[in-house]
Design a protein around this motif. Structure first.
Motif, PDB file in Angstrom:
ATOM      1  N   ALA A   1       0.856  -1.183   0.000  1.00 43.26           N
ATOM      2  CA  ALA A   1       0.000   0.000   0.000  1.00 43.26           C
ATOM      3  C   ALA A   1       0.894   1.234   0.000  1.00 43.26           C
ATOM      4  O   ALA A   1       1.845   1.325   0.777  1.00 43.26           O
ATOM      5  CB  ALA A   1      -0.901   0.003   1.231  1.00 43.26           C
ATOM      6  N   LEU A   2       0.615   2.169  -0.891  1.00 43.66           N
ATOM      7  CA  LEU A   2       1.379   3.402  -0.996  1.00 43.66           C
ATOM      8  C   LEU A   2       0.434   4.581  -0.897  1.00 43.66           C
ATOM      9  O   LEU A   2      -0.692   4.520  -1.410  1.00 43.66           O
ATOM     10  CB  LEU A   2       2.114   3.471  -2.344  1.00 43.66           C
ATOM     11  N   ASP A   3       0.897   5.655  -0.274  1.00 46.55           N
ATOM     12  CA  ASP A   3       0.064   6.852  -0.269  1.00 46.55           C
ATOM     13  C   ASP A   3       0.278   7.611  -1.578  1.00 46.55           C
ATOM     14  O   ASP A   3       1.145   7.257  -2.394  1.00 46.55           O
ATOM     15  CB  ASP A   3       0.319   7.722   0.962  1.00 46.55           C
ATOM     16  N   ALA A   4      -0.516   8.619  -1.805  1.00 45.52           N
ATOM     17  CA  ALA A   4      -0.494   9.350  -3.070  1.00 45.52           C
ATOM     18  C   ALA A   4       0.871   9.979  -3.345  1.00 45.52           C
ATOM     19  O   ALA A   4       1.342   9.989  -4.489  1.00 45.52           O
ATOM     20  CB  ALA A   4      -1.583  10.421  -3.082  1.00 45.52           C
ATOM     21  N   ASP A   5       1.534  10.505  -2.310  1.00 41.47           N
ATOM     22  CA  ASP A   5       2.845  11.129  -2.494  1.00 41.47           C
ATOM     23  C   ASP A   5       3.905  10.109  -2.908  1.00 41.47           C
ATOM     24  O   ASP A   5       4.750  10.380  -3.760  1.00 41.47           O
ATOM     25  CB  ASP A   5       3.293  11.851  -1.225  1.00 41.47           C
ATOM     26  N   GLU A   6       3.871   8.930  -2.287  1.00 42.86           N
ATOM     27  CA  GLU A   6       4.829   7.885  -2.638  1.00 42.86           C
ATOM     28  C   GLU A   6       4.613   7.416  -4.079  1.00 42.86           C
ATOM     29  O   GLU A   6       5.575   7.251  -4.833  1.00 42.86           O
ATOM     30  CB  GLU A   6       4.697   6.697  -1.679  1.00 42.86           C
ATOM     31  N   LEU A   7       3.365   7.232  -4.453  1.00 42.29           N
ATOM     32  CA  LEU A   7       3.067   6.805  -5.810  1.00 42.29           C
ATOM     33  C   LEU A   7       3.474   7.863  -6.831  1.00 42.29           C
ATOM     34  O   LEU A   7       4.034   7.537  -7.880  1.00 42.29           O
ATOM     35  CB  LEU A   7       1.578   6.482  -5.938  1.00 42.29           C
TER      36      LEU A   7
END
Length: 62
Positions: free
Chosen positions: A15-21
């Motif tokens: 699972a990644l947050d929007a910033d990481e993605l």
């Protein structure tokens, strides 16, 4: 550790947050990597290599 062969590929889910993605997508674009999976594998390899180098330099300083 598990027994690994060179031909085995395993899937994992993360699972990644929007910033990481977004950071992965930016890296992928700059490096001209076609897929997120390939970009993530590249980043993991680079991180592991950097970690190994850090460990080697830490042990040589002692």
């Amino acid at each position: 550790m598990t027994n690994r062969t060179e031909s085995s590929t395993q899937r994992i889910h993360i699972a990644l947050d929007a910033d990481e993605l977004a950071a992965i997508d930016d890296y992928s674009f700059r490096a001209r990597i076609r897929t997120r999976s390939a970009a993530i594998r590249d980043l993991i390899r680079a991180g592991l290599k950097a970690s190994e180098l850090d460990q080697e330099s830490d042990s040589s300083e002692k």
